[in-house]
Design a protein around this motif. Structure first.
Motif, PDB file in Angstrom:
ATOM      1  N   VAL A  59      33.554  35.878  31.768  1.00  0.00           N
ATOM      2  CA  VAL A  59      33.942  34.621  32.395  1.00  0.00           C
ATOM      3  C   VAL A  59      33.713  34.746  33.896  1.00  0.00           C
ATOM      4  N   THR A  60      33.077  33.740  34.466  1.00  0.00           N
ATOM      5  CA  THR A  60      32.834  33.678  35.908  1.00  0.00           C
ATOM      6  C   THR A  60      33.485  32.428  36.468  1.00  0.00           C
ATOM      7  N   LEU A  61      34.466  32.609  37.329  1.00  0.00           N
ATOM      8  CA  LEU A  61      35.149  31.496  37.994  1.00  0.00           C
ATOM      9  C   LEU A  61      35.029  31.728  39.491  1.00  0.00           C
ATOM     10  N   GLU A  62      34.089  31.084  40.120  1.00  0.00           N
ATOM     11  CA  GLU A  62      33.812  31.321  41.539  1.00  0.00           C
ATOM     12  C   GLU A  62      33.891  30.020  42.324  1.00  0.00           C
ATOM     13  N   GLY A  63      34.539  30.102  43.492  1.00  0.00           N
ATOM     14  CA  GLY A  63      34.674  28.926  44.327  1.00  0.00           C
ATOM     15  C   GLY A  63      35.659  27.912  43.781  1.00  0.00           C
ATOM     16  N   ASN A  64      36.672  28.380  43.048  1.00  0.00           N
ATOM     17  CA  ASN A  64      37.705  27.498  42.498  1.00  0.00           C
ATOM     18  C   ASN A  64      39.061  27.964  43.022  1.00  0.00           C
ATOM     19  N   HIS A  65      39.602  27.244  43.979  1.00  0.00           N
ATOM     20  CA  HIS A  65      40.883  27.626  44.570  1.00  0.00           C
ATOM     21  C   HIS A  65      42.030  27.100  43.717  1.00  0.00           C
ATOM     22  N   LEU A  66      42.904  28.004  43.267  1.00  0.00           N
ATOM     23  CA  LEU A  66      44.050  27.633  42.446  1.00  0.00           C
ATOM     24  C   LEU A  66      45.332  27.754  43.259  1.00  0.00           C
ATOM     25  N   LEU A  67      46.143  26.721  43.234  1.00  0.00           N
ATOM     26  CA  LEU A  67      47.370  26.722  44.021  1.00  0.00           C
ATOM     27  C   LEU A  67      48.363  27.768  43.532  1.00  0.00           C
ATOM     28  N   GLU A  68      48.442  27.972  42.216  1.00  0.00           N
ATOM     29  CA  GLU A  68      49.405  28.916  41.643  1.00  0.00           C
ATOM     30  C   GLU A  68      48.779  30.260  41.284  1.00  0.00           C
ATOM     31  N   GLN A  69      47.537  30.462  41.653  1.00  0.00           N
ATOM     32  CA  GLN A  69      46.856  31.749  41.441  1.00  0.00           C
ATOM     33  C   GLN A  69      47.003  32.250  39.998  1.00  0.00           C
ATOM     34  N   SER A  70      46.540  31.445  39.047  1.00  0.00           N
ATOM     35  CA  SER A  70      46.686  31.788  37.626  1.00  0.00           C
ATOM     36  C   SER A  70      45.565  32.679  37.100  1.00  0.00           C
ATOM     37  N   PHE A  71      44.720  33.188  37.967  1.00  0.00           N
ATOM     38  CA  PHE A  71      43.586  33.999  37.510  1.00  0.00           C
ATOM     39  C   PHE A  71      44.036  35.233  36.725  1.00  0.00           C
ATOM     40  N   HIS A  72      45.192  35.792  37.089  1.00  0.00           N
ATOM     41  CA  HIS A  72      45.653  37.028  36.450  1.00  0.00           C
ATOM     42  C   HIS A  72      45.878  36.878  34.948  1.00  0.00           C
ATOM     43  N   LEU A  73      46.072  35.641  34.475  1.00  0.00           N
ATOM     44  CA  LEU A  73      46.291  35.428  33.041  1.00  0.00           C
ATOM     45  C   LEU A  73      45.069  35.813  32.212  1.00  0.00           C
ATOM     46  N   LEU A  74      43.903  35.784  32.848  1.00  0.00           N
ATOM     47  CA  LEU A  74      42.674  36.184  32.150  1.00  0.00           C
ATOM     48  C   LEU A  74      42.637  37.695  31.899  1.00  0.00           C
ATOM     49  N   LEU A  75      43.549  38.456  32.521  1.00  0.00           N
ATOM     50  CA  LEU A  75      43.614  39.904  32.357  1.00  0.00           C
ATOM     51  C   LEU A  75      44.835  40.335  31.561  1.00  0.00           C
ATOM     52  N   SER A  76      45.467  39.422  30.845  1.00  0.00           N
ATOM     53  CA  SER A  76      46.667  39.759  30.088  1.00  0.00           C
ATOM     54  C   SER A  76      46.354  40.807  29.026  1.00  0.00           C
ATOM     55  N   GLU A  77      47.411  41.425  28.491  1.00  0.00           N
ATOM     56  CA  GLU A  77      47.224  42.505  27.513  1.00  0.00           C
ATOM     57  C   GLU A  77      46.466  42.037  26.280  1.00  0.00           C
ATOM     58  N   GLY A  78      46.609  40.770  25.915  1.00  0.00           N
ATOM     59  CA  GLY A  78      45.916  40.265  24.740  1.00  0.00           C
ATOM     60  C   GLY A  78      44.516  39.758  25.011  1.00  0.00           C
ATOM     61  N   SER A  79      44.043  39.878  26.254  1.00  0.00           N
ATOM     62  CA  SER A  79      42.723  39.365  26.614  1.00  0.00           C
ATOM     63  C   SER A  79      41.607  40.160  25.937  1.00  0.00           C
ATOM     64  N   VAL A  80      40.521  39.453  25.573  1.00  0.00           N
ATOM     65  CA  VAL A  80      39.359  40.098  24.967  1.00  0.00           C
ATOM     66  C   VAL A  80      38.196  40.197  25.952  1.00  0.00           C
ATOM     67  N   LEU A  81      38.391  39.723  27.181  1.00  0.00           N
ATOM     68  CA  LEU A  81      37.301  39.702  28.161  1.00  0.00           C
ATOM     69  C   LEU A  81      36.970  41.112  28.630  1.00  0.00           C
ATOM     70  N   THR A  82      35.673  41.383  28.803  1.00  0.00           N
ATOM     71  CA  THR A  82      35.223  42.670  29.331  1.00  0.00           C
ATOM     72  C   THR A  82      34.638  42.541  30.731  1.00  0.00           C
ATOM     73  N   HIS A  83      34.220  41.334  31.116  1.00  0.00           N
ATOM     74  CA  HIS A  83      33.643  41.103  32.448  1.00  0.00           C
ATOM     75  C   HIS A  83      34.270  39.859  33.063  1.00  0.00           C
ATOM     76  N   LEU A  84      34.739  39.987  34.293  1.00  0.00           N
ATOM     77  CA  LEU A  84      35.379  38.861  34.971  1.00  0.00           C
ATOM     78  C   LEU A  84      34.956  38.848  36.432  1.00  0.00           C
ATOM     79  N   SER A  85      34.419  37.715  36.879  1.00  0.00           N
ATOM     80  CA  SER A  85      34.014  37.549  38.268  1.00  0.00           C
ATOM     81  C   SER A  85      34.839  36.432  38.891  1.00  0.00           C
TER      82      SER A  85
END
Length: 493
Positions: A172-198
């Motif tokens: 998943v690539t999320l670039e140039g998207n400003h989040l007010l609550e900084q929810s990006f960390h949810l993509l790294l949760s213990e149940g995540s299947v992602l191997t690459h994150l930008s």
């Protein structure tokens, strides 16, 4: 007549498009609600139908291309990643004249979509809802990219839930998207299947870095799937670098980390260098280590007790079988003696038969011991499972590594020996921090070299620095990382 011909041609085109997916026009646009619609996996068909069911009037175009067609654009994007801040924040209007969803296909099959890219235009709630519905049906989808797409926290949360439903989505690539609550960390949760994150250029800052660092690892949790993380251009500073250093303490999965162009100075660099070499465990980590050791000891004790119980049960079973066999032998010997003494008495011949029948319940008891054997076998399986779980914890959790040792009244961990590439280019690191990185690299060299690439270009020290030259000598030439791997690290794809 001309209008009729145009309508006929359009109908023929619709029929041809529907044939590619095995659907007729009527089947492609069924009379049903948005939630009832069953996606086909063909984005060119599903997307306009779903948009129509939501009464969307203006929808983006779907541009499906095979890899050869996308090579030039991808090369330009890859080269742009190595430029400065101004180039990274350039507006995408020159690439996309109007909203368009780019779909890269593996081959001519419309169901072979590998990558989906949305760049330079804002995605609204309805459009994101359509994408969220389609993604799980795209069985070959590997990555999805949103560049300057105006995503919100709620959209990222929804994407996190949707990613778990996609069988192949790993990047998943999320670039140039400003989040007010900084929810990006949810993509790294213990149940995540992602191997690459930008997550380049998202203005993550120190608070977002804290959340992401905790997602990488704490004393009790750790991400076990993510291999590469790109956080370039996020102004995390020294405070953010400290959070990432804490996240690397017990993470043993991440291979590539880019913190380039993040205003990191010597204090943040020192903490990152420390985690690469051996470091003392803090109070929380010591307490967690004791808990894990206790769990392992209990598991081993449980297995020992179970083995002892099964051994005693096996011994009693053998004794029972032996007593049964002795009873059989006695019955046989008595039968022989009786037959010798009373050969002429036919009535007595029935008595040995009765005694033989009397032995059957004894054999039945012996048969019940087989059930006890199965019970003891089940107990052994349970105890073995408990031990295997304890051994797995020991193998995975760095707090139980054999190389943990006491020194100066503290417990020391060897350090992060998994990270293979660390990019700190374009920061504010001076020559004072270089000896710390050199010492960490030399420590790894004594044990086993893991950090194969350390980028320190464009920092605040002279390129001819003797310490920097030694660092380059230790890292350059060990392993030549392929351009494909470097591209994955930079793009998270």
């Amino acid at each position: 007549m001309s209008r009729k011909k145009q309508a006929k041609e359009k109908a023929n085109q619709d029929d041809e498009a529907s044939k590619n997916s095995g659907l007729t026009v009527n089947e492609a646009i069924p009379a049903q609600t948005f939630d009832e619609y069953q996606c086909t996996g063909n984005m060119e068909i599903d997307f306009p139908v779903l948009c129509a069911l939501l009464n969307m009037k203006s929808i983006p175009e779907i541009c499906s291309k095979q890899p050869d067609f996308c090579t030039e654009t991808e090369t330009a994007e890859t080269e742009a990643e190595d430029t400065d801040d101004n180039q990274s924040q350039i507006n995408a209007s020159h690439l996309w004249s109007k909203p368009c969803i780019n779909v890269e296909l593996e081959n001519e099959d419309p169901l072979s979509a590998k990558r989906v890219k949305i760049s330079g235009w804002k995605v609204n709630k309805q459009l994101f809802r359509v994408l969220q519905k389609m993604l799980p049906s795209m069985n070959q989808l590997l990555s999805i990219q949103f560049w300057q797409a105006g995503l919100t926290d709620q959209m990222v949360i929804s994407l996190t839930n949707t990613a778990s439903l996609c069988s192949s989505l790993r990047a998943v690539t999320l670039e140039g998207n400003h989040l007010l609550e900084q929810s990006f960390h949810l993509l790294l949760s213990e149940g995540s299947v992602l191997t690459h994150l930008s997550l380049r250029n998202n203005r993550i800052g120190a608070e977002g870095a804290r959340l992401i660092g905790s997602a990488l690892s704490t004393s009790t949790t750790a991400n076990k799937t993510l291999l590469s993380l790109n956080l370039t251009f996020n102004s995390v500073g020294d405070a953010g670098a400290a959070h990432f250093a804490r996240g690397l303490r017990l993470n043993r999965t991440l291979l590539f980390l880019s913190l380039a162009n993040n205003q990191i100075g010597d204090s943040g660099a020192a903490l990152l260098a420390e985690v690469l070499g051996e470091f003392p465990l803090n109070h929380e980590e010591v307490v967690e280590r004791r808990k894990l050791l206790l769990q392992r000891a209990n598991a081993l004790s449980f297995r020992a007790d179970s083995e002892q119980l099964s051994t005693s049960q096996l011994g009693s079973t053998q004794n029972m079988s032996l007593s049964v066999s002795k009873g059989d032998n006695k019955g046989i010997s008595k039968k022989k003696e009786t037959s010798r003494k009373d050969v002429k008495t036919p009535e007595i011949k029935e008595k040995p038969q009765k005694k033989a029948s009397d032995v059957k319940p004894t054999l039945g008891k012996g048969g019940k011991s087989g059930g006890k054997d199965r019970q003891s076998s089940t107990q052994e399986d349970k105890s073995s499972t408990s031990l295997n779980e304890a051994e797995l914890v020991e193998a995975v959790n760095p707090l139980l590594e054999q190389l943990v040792h006491h020194k100066d009244g503290q417990l020391f961990l060897p350090g992060n020996t998994t990270l293979a590439s660390l990019n700190l280019a374009g920061n504010r690191i001076t020559e004072r921090s270089l000896p710390l990185f050199l010492a960490a690299l030399e420590t790894q060299e004594d044990e086993e070299r893991c950090l194969l690439r350390l980028c320190l270009q464009r920092n605040l020290f002279p390129a001819e620095s003797s310490c920097y030259m030694k660092i380059k000598d230790l890292t350059d030439g060990l392993v030549k990382i392929s351009s494909e791997t470097m591209e994955e690290e930079g793009r998270g794809a």
